[in-house]
Structure formats: C-alpha cells, structure tokens
Design an enzyme around this catalytic site. Structure first.
Site, PDB file in Angstrom:
ATOM      1  N   SER A  33      24.850-108.104  -6.632  1.00  0.00           N
ATOM      2  CA  SER A  33      24.492-108.818  -8.306  1.00  0.00           C
ATOM      3  C   SER A  33      24.961-110.283  -8.346  1.00  0.00           C
ATOM      4  O   SER A  33      25.591-111.163  -7.050  1.00  0.00           O
ATOM      5  CB  SER A  33      24.858-108.065  -9.323  1.00  0.00           C
ATOM      6  OG  SER A  33      25.020-107.124  -9.599  1.00  0.00           O
ATOM      7  N   SER A  35      23.575-114.580  -9.087  1.00  0.00           N
ATOM      8  CA  SER A  35      21.840-116.026  -8.576  1.00  0.00           C
ATOM      9  C   SER A  35      21.474-115.433  -7.046  1.00  0.00           C
ATOM     10  O   SER A  35      20.912-115.528  -7.021  1.00  0.00           O
ATOM     11  CB  SER A  35      22.377-117.236  -8.984  1.00  0.00           C
ATOM     12  OG  SER A  35      23.540-117.503  -7.952  1.00  0.00           O
ATOM     13  N   GLY A 103      33.404-110.762  -9.251  1.00  0.00           N
ATOM     14  CA  GLY A 103      34.079-110.215 -10.407  1.00  0.00           C
ATOM     15  C   GLY A 103      33.281-111.493 -11.128  1.00  0.00           C
ATOM     16  O   GLY A 103      33.059-111.057 -12.936  1.00  0.00           O
ATOM     17  N   GLU A 111      29.928-103.359  -7.650  1.00  0.00           N
ATOM     18  CA  GLU A 111      30.058-104.148  -6.706  1.00  0.00           C
ATOM     19  C   GLU A 111      30.855-103.304  -5.767  1.00  0.00           C
ATOM     20  O   GLU A 111      30.823-103.198  -4.834  1.00  0.00           O
ATOM     21  CB  GLU A 111      30.442-105.565  -6.672  1.00  0.00           C
ATOM     22  CG  GLU A 111      28.968-105.725  -7.676  1.00  0.00           C
ATOM     23  CD  GLU A 111      29.173-107.847  -8.142  1.00  0.00           C
ATOM     24  OE1 GLU A 111      28.517-108.232  -8.372  1.00  0.00           O
ATOM     25  OE2 GLU A 111      30.772-107.812  -7.769  1.00  0.00           O
TER      26      GLU A 111
END
Length: 243
Positions: A33, A35, A103, A111
């Site tokens: 997860s 950008s 996180g 994750e």
C-alpha cells in the site's frame, strides 16, 4: 525536494523492483500500500496483458485492491494463495539492516501478513526513507493497531515502555479516530532512535489489545531507494546473502 522529483524517485525504485523480481515465471504477487505502490502497478501494466494473464495479485489494503481491480488484473487473497512468490511494498523508514517502520497509512497488519507469506519481500521508496537507524527521519512514531476497547490501556502501557506521548491517530475528513480496514484504531508511538527494533516490537506486541505493530523486522531481503540524481540505491540484507 519538489513533489515531482519525489514522484520520479519513487517511480524509478518501483520500476527496478518489478523488472528484477517479477519474471515471466511468477505466479502470485503481493501488492502493498501507499504512494510508491501506484508505480509498481504502473510498471506491471507496462509489461502487457499477456505477461500478466497467469499472475494472481494479492492486495494488502482497500487501496491496493482497487488498483488491482480497476486495471483488470487478477485479484486473489491469502486464503486461496497462502504462499506468495514476491511481495513489493513501500515503507515509512528503513534502517541499515532493512528493518522498517510501516503503517503511516494504517495498513500494517495486512501488509505484514502478505510480507510474511512471500518468498521474497521487496521494499521500494524514495531516498528520504533510507536511514541508518529507525526513528532518525520518521518522527511520527511506530504505528500500532489496537482494538478500540483497549486503546486507553495500551496508551498507558506504551508510556511505561519509554514512549513519552503516544497519540491516538485522528481522522482528517471526519470526527473521531482513524479506523483501519480491520475496524481497529491506530496509536502512533514515538520512541526516538530505535536501536533494537526486534526487542521493541516484541514488548509492544505482548500488550493486551495490540493487534499488530508497524515494525517489520528481518522481513525485507532487498530495498530500492530512488535518489534525487536519477539513480537507484539497492540495499540487500543478510537474508538475501544467505539464500
């Protein structure tokens, strides 16, 4: 450093990881997860539909699930695919031993599941995340997912472990705390420089009410960091060297 340069650095790191660690024989890929993962998907798509036809992609969050589905890739989950060939994910900070803080987006539980399920776990990030010691550049604290019922007690316990001011993460577009994909709260706990992340992770995880800790210890084998000058720094851990 401008946002465009940062984006370019993330893209270079992501592209290199995909090019080197998702060969044509790959069957199951974990998608993290954040950008930088957007550029992981971008590079995967550039391989062409035929190259991805027989690959199943396992998401770690709602964000990565949406990326997989929107781009027509094959969606899977860890129930059906408990063994993953390679997982590629970002990080908030990575130390010299490739231990990481993750996180910042509140997805560290899922994750970590797909990181641990992978034969190879690869981190991609820009150079700002490359540190010698955790806590050197990332000062928002270690993200800790907790069940809502226990968050006050966990905050009190974190203070006894050396965190001066644990903070319940609050939402920006709604009143109240951030809610994870698992329906839990997130506490951000800053411990300063973390010289022994394994010991700290174990102590935090033993606290009743803690679901998962955003310290990823001895999991990553390789990390790629995109640099300002257009290069990519590659760091390998002892996990890689002893294969």
């Amino acid at each position: 450093m401008s946002s465009s340069l940062i984006d370019d650095a993330k893209r270079r790191a992501a592209y290199k990881a995909v090019d080197e660690y998702i060969p044509p024989t790959t069957k199951v890929v974990g998608i993290g997860s954040g950008s930088t993962v957007v550029y992981v998907i971008e590079r995967i798509l550039q391989r062409g539909k035929e190259a991805n036809n027989n690959v199943v992609f396992i998401p770690s969050s709602f964000q990565s699930k949406e990326l997989i589905v929107q781009h027509g890739l094959t969606l899977g989950d860890v129930d059906a695919y408990p063994e993953i060939d390679v997982t590629i994910d970002g990080a908030d900070e990575v130390d010299e031993h490739l231990n990481a803080i993750k996180g910042g987006g509140g997805c560290h539980l899922r994750e970590k599941v797909i990181a641990e399920a992978a034969k190879k776990f690869i981190i991609v990030a820009d150079h700002r995340k490359n540190s010698k010691v955790l806590g050197e550049n990332w000062t928002r604290g270690v993200p800790i997912e907790v069940i809502p019922f226990a968050y006050t007690r966990v905050i009190m316990a974190l203070k006894t472990l050396g965190c001066g001011n644990p903070v319940l993460r609050m939402a920006k577009a709604k009143a109240g705390p951030v809610i994870t994909d698992n329906g839990n709260f997130v506490i951000d706990a800053h411990f300063g420089l973390i010289h022994d992340p394994d010991d700290l992770m174990r102590k935090i995880k033993m606290l009743t009410g803690v679901v998962e800790v955003g310290l990823f210890v001895r999991l990553a084998q390789i990390a790629y960091f995109g640099n300002e000058n257009g290069s990519v720094t590659e760091k390998k851990s002892v996990l890689y060297e002893t294969e």
